[in-house]
Scaffold this active site. Sequence first.
Site, PDB file in Angstrom:
ATOM      1  N   ASP A 286      40.648  39.134  34.066  1.00  0.00           N
ATOM      2  CA  ASP A 286      39.625  40.121  33.715  1.00  0.00           C
ATOM      3  C   ASP A 286      38.224  39.549  33.884  1.00  0.00           C
ATOM      4  O   ASP A 286      37.276  40.291  34.136  1.00  0.00           O
ATOM      5  CB  ASP A 286      39.838  40.621  32.280  1.00  0.00           C
ATOM      6  CG  ASP A 286      39.297  42.029  32.102  1.00  0.00           C
ATOM      7  OD1 ASP A 286      39.640  42.895  32.937  1.00  0.00           O
ATOM      8  OD2 ASP A 286      38.515  42.258  31.166  1.00  0.00           O
TER       9      ASP A 286
ATOM     10  N   GLU B 164      29.649  39.770  25.842  1.00  0.00           N
ATOM     11  CA  GLU B 164      30.964  39.838  26.493  1.00  0.00           C
ATOM     12  C   GLU B 164      31.213  38.599  27.349  1.00  0.00           C
ATOM     13  O   GLU B 164      32.308  38.034  27.343  1.00  0.00           O
ATOM     14  CB  GLU B 164      31.097  41.114  27.314  1.00  0.00           C
ATOM     15  CG  GLU B 164      32.502  41.256  27.890  1.00  0.00           C
ATOM     16  CD  GLU B 164      32.875  42.673  28.281  1.00  0.00           C
ATOM     17  OE1 GLU B 164      32.498  43.607  27.548  1.00  0.00           O
ATOM     18  OE2 GLU B 164      33.553  42.835  29.299  1.00  0.00           O
TER      19      GLU B 164
ATOM     20  N   GLU C 141      43.935  50.616  36.361  1.00  0.00           N
ATOM     21  CA  GLU C 141      43.886  50.209  34.945  1.00  0.00           C
ATOM     22  C   GLU C 141      45.313  50.064  34.410  1.00  0.00           C
ATOM     23  O   GLU C 141      45.634  49.106  33.709  1.00  0.00           O
ATOM     24  CB  GLU C 141      43.107  51.224  34.100  1.00  0.00           C
ATOM     25  CG  GLU C 141      41.615  51.258  34.350  1.00  0.00           C
ATOM     26  CD  GLU C 141      40.859  50.022  33.839  1.00  0.00           C
ATOM     27  OE1 GLU C 141      41.487  49.093  33.302  1.00  0.00           O
ATOM     28  OE2 GLU C 141      39.638  49.987  34.013  1.00  0.00           O
TER      29      GLU C 141
HETATM   30  C1  LIG Z   1      40.396  45.966  34.102  1.00  0.00           C
HETATM   31  C2  LIG Z   1      39.335  46.308  33.100  1.00  0.00           C
HETATM   32  N1  LIG Z   1      38.941  47.595  32.966  1.00  0.00           N
HETATM   33  C3  LIG Z   1      37.948  47.869  32.065  1.00  0.00           C
HETATM   34  C4  LIG Z   1      37.379  46.916  31.309  1.00  0.00           C
HETATM   35  C5  LIG Z   1      36.336  47.314  30.300  1.00  0.00           C
HETATM   36  N2  LIG Z   1      35.109  46.720  30.472  1.00  0.00           N
HETATM   37  C6  LIG Z   1      37.787  45.637  31.494  1.00  0.00           C
HETATM   38  N3  LIG Z   1      37.245  44.627  30.799  1.00  0.00           N
HETATM   39  N4  LIG Z   1      38.776  45.315  32.390  1.00  0.00           N
END
Ligand SMILES: Cc1ncc(CN)c(N)n1
Length: 218
Positions: free
Chosen positions: A44, A82, A204
């Site tokens: 991520d 973040e 997602e």
């Molecule tokens: C794959 C993914 N999608 C959405 C988000 C939300 N920022 C994330 N952190 N990672």
Amino acid sequence: MRPTDHLTSLCAADWAAATRHAFTDALADGTLPEPLMLGYLRQDYLFVEDFTRLLGAMIAHAPSLADAVPAGQFMGLICGAENTFFQRAIAALGGDPAQPAPPHPVTVAFQALMREAAGSGRYEQMLAVLVVAEGSYLDWASPHAAKSAYLPFWFGDWIDLHAGPGFEGFVAYLRGQLDAVWTDLTPAEQHAVEERFTTAVQLERAFFDAALTGFDAA
Ligand SMILES: Cc1ncc(CN)c(N)n1
């Protein structure tokens, strides 16, 4: 029906699967094995890099300063709290935040989608991906908000970053931006948004599926 509700209705099964996923349920219960969380966060972090560029492109294409300001403020959060979260959590789970993970095919597909949207020059294309990325995270994290304080920070802070009034307001703003431009789009442009939106929701879902299997196993 709001345009963003119409878009979600086109991929309702994938949206539900992405926002009520065994990976996030285990994360919120505190039962997710730490190696799975580490693998997810390392992938991520690669997602966040291209997300930051996409958000920057969206800010550059906002029709006015007022339309850009909420996204600009959110950019501060992504590059501040973040980004720091990723570094703290990856280190705490035994990883090295300075060593990027080899990208998994799902991550590569997501990176390509974000780069295409950012490079399209089309505000609505950028918003389509941003509404999915932030709206789906708001939906999965919000029901778990009350549990975050009782969890290790690598679970609890991740929930907190995607729940609460501030994040709800940001997602409402993104949706409002896409809703506002929708009626001025040609049918072909609307179709392109539908494609981008539904692909993002599929990714997602696939991202959490891969995270549950274990990214490092790929
Ligand atoms: C794959 C993914 N999608 C959405 C988000 C939300 N920022 C994330 N952190 N990672």
